[in-house]
Design an enzyme around this catalytic site. Structure first.
Site, PDB file in Angstrom:
ATOM      1  N   GLN A 132       0.897  -1.296   0.100  1.00 39.71           N
ATOM      2  CA  GLN A 132       0.021   0.028  -0.123  1.00 39.71           C
ATOM      3  C   GLN A 132       0.854   1.077   0.072  1.00 39.71           C
ATOM      4  OE1 GLN A 132      -1.466  -1.027   3.893  1.00 39.71           O
ATOM      5  NE2 GLN A 132      -1.471   1.133   4.339  1.00 39.71           N
ATOM      6  N   CYS A 138      -5.360   0.739   3.829  1.00 43.09           N
ATOM      7  CA  CYS A 138      -5.312  -0.985   4.327  1.00 43.09           C
ATOM      8  C   CYS A 138      -6.584  -1.550   3.894  1.00 43.09           C
ATOM      9  CB  CYS A 138      -4.865  -1.173   5.573  1.00 43.09           C
ATOM     10  SG  CYS A 138      -5.841  -0.252   6.725  1.00 43.09           S
ATOM     11  N   GLU A 199      -6.785  -4.771 -11.683  1.00 46.25           N
ATOM     12  CA  GLU A 199      -5.540  -3.924 -11.391  1.00 46.25           C
ATOM     13  C   GLU A 199      -4.887  -3.565 -12.376  1.00 46.25           C
ATOM     14  OE1 GLU A 199      -3.323  -2.509  -8.165  1.00 46.25           O
ATOM     15  OE2 GLU A 199      -3.991  -4.431  -7.497  1.00 46.25           O
ATOM     16  N   ASP A 227     -21.206  -9.509   7.896  1.00 41.84           N
ATOM     17  CA  ASP A 227     -20.310  -9.563   8.995  1.00 41.84           C
ATOM     18  C   ASP A 227     -20.418 -10.829   9.922  1.00 41.84           C
ATOM     19  OD1 ASP A 227     -19.684  -6.805   8.423  1.00 41.84           O
ATOM     20  OD2 ASP A 227     -21.336  -6.010   9.521  1.00 41.84           O
ATOM     21  N   ASP A 275      -6.979  -0.620  14.105  1.00 40.53           N
ATOM     22  CA  ASP A 275      -6.528   0.469  13.149  1.00 40.53           C
ATOM     23  C   ASP A 275      -5.985   0.100  11.874  1.00 40.53           C
ATOM     24  OD1 ASP A 275      -3.946  -0.898  13.930  1.00 40.53           O
ATOM     25  OD2 ASP A 275      -3.184   1.028  14.960  1.00 40.53           O
ATOM     26  N   HIS A 276      -6.071  -1.342  11.355  1.00 40.56           N
ATOM     27  CA  HIS A 276      -5.343  -1.773  10.313  1.00 40.56           C
ATOM     28  C   HIS A 276      -6.228  -2.958   9.649  1.00 40.56           C
ATOM     29  CE1 HIS A 276      -2.291  -2.527   7.182  1.00 40.56           C
ATOM     30  NE2 HIS A 276      -1.869  -3.798   7.930  1.00 40.56           N
ATOM     31  N   ASN A 300      -0.990  -9.290   4.870  1.00 40.84           N
ATOM     32  CA  ASN A 300      -0.756  -7.988   4.823  1.00 40.84           C
ATOM     33  C   ASN A 300      -0.422  -7.127   3.596  1.00 40.84           C
ATOM     34  OD1 ASN A 300      -0.635  -5.519   6.567  1.00 40.84           O
ATOM     35  ND2 ASN A 300       1.260  -5.936   7.429  1.00 40.84           N
TER      36      ASN A 300
END
Length: 333
Positions: A132, A138, A199, A227, A275-276, A300
């Site tokens: 990223q 993210c 992409e 969810d 946070d990610h 990741n």
């Protein structure tokens, strides 16, 4: 050297009375800068080297403790080495806190026997690791990862999807491009938009730009999104049933930033302060029933130089470590 710079160097430990000790450090610093293309002005280099040295000492201390059996994972210097923890969090952790989940709750199908391990990479569901860069998106990489897997499940073709499309075009739905966003809002955008470009047709530039979505280049769609209840067994059951799952974690700790290999567990990792955005692609254990040997396989979006070729094994069934089950979801296609 200007007196103030000399004093600064002394305080930071750069000007040393033990040149042999610092010779190898000098070489490591030079090699690290060359490897990662780092260029600094004189004053900035003094500061950045001091930060880098502090991080290096922290990593070495952790690895010494690992060799003594105190940790289940190792750390290594990487491209983030010249940043303080605060700086790192400002440029890499871009997930908005979601207080109210937006998708329908998914009920995983009942298994007579849950597989002891799953790795969707082996089944062709997962594209290569991406990077990223210094764009707080993210959430976009997590969303494309889950959607890539579901499109493969539907079509048998693995096509890399455009994070740039999400960064540039999903602001009306609540995302903020390179300034943070939500995974579910990314799914909602694709649903409302009627598609997402590849992409290849809409490449990633690590910065927000004007929306250039073209329907003729769309290779994925979303009919809805689900969810997952915030429990690790629900995440495991769903993952085994449908494929890779988007999730959110606390990635703010230095131990995560410099993770290298092994099962990541840090008692300071929060299950609430997420946070990610990441992608859970499997789970497993070391082959025994030993305590604390179970892990999630996580993809990741920090490039292949980070962690285990861009992956991390995160502690599983240890009280929702780092919040991995707190905000998991996936798209229906």
């Amino acid at each position: 050297m200007h007196p103030s710079l000399f004093l600064a160097a002394l305080c930071l430990g750069i000007a040393s009375t033990a040149p042999k000790l610092y010779q190898s450090i000098d070489e490591q610093w030079s090699q690290w800068k060359a490897t990662h293309g780092k260029l600094y002005g004189v004053n900035d280099e003094i500061w950045r080297r001091a930060v880098w040295e502090r991080n290096m000492k922290m990593i070495e201390q952790h690895n010494r403790e690992h060799s003594q059996g105190k940790h289940t994972f190792t750390m290594a210097m990487n491209s983030f080495g010249d940043m303080t923890n605060e700086e790192f969090r400002q440029v890499m952790n871009g997930l908005k806190i979601q207080k109210h989940r937006k998708g329908k709750l998914f009920q995983a199908p009942f298994f007579a026997e849950i597989p002891s391990s799953v790795d969707w990479r082996e089944k062709g569901y997962v594209t290569p690791v991406k990077n990223q860069g210094y764009c707080l998106c993210c959430w976009a990489f997590s969303a494309t990862g889950a959607l890539e897997g579901q499109m493969f499940r539907k079509t048998g073709k693995l096509v890399s999807l455009s994070e740039q499309n999400l960064v540039d075009c999903s602001q009306p739905g609540g995302n903020e491009g390179c300034n943070s966003g939500l995974i579910d809002d990314a799914f909602q955008y694709v649903k409302d938009n009627g598609g997402l470009d590849s992409e290849q047709s809409y490449p990633y530039h690590a910065q927000g730009e004007s929306c250039k979505y073209k329907p003729e280049n769309s290779v994925a769609s979303v009919t809805d999104y689900w969810d997952i209840p915030s429990k690790e067994n629900e995440l495991m059951n769903t993952l085994a049933a449908v494929g890779p799952i988007s999730a959110a974690i606390d990635s703010s700790l230095d131990t995560f930033r410099f993770y290298k290999e092994g099962i990541y567990y840090d008692p300071n990792c929060s299950s609430e302060n997420l946070d990610h955005g990441i992608l859970v692609v499997g789970y497993g254990s070391d082959g025994t029933e030993a305590e604390n040997k179970k892990y999630w396989i996580v993809k990741n979006s920090w490039g292949t130089d980070w962690g285990m070729g861009g992956y991390i094994m995160m502690a599983k069934d240890r009280d929702n470590h780092c919040g991995i089950a707190s905000m998991a979801s996936f798209p229906a296609v």
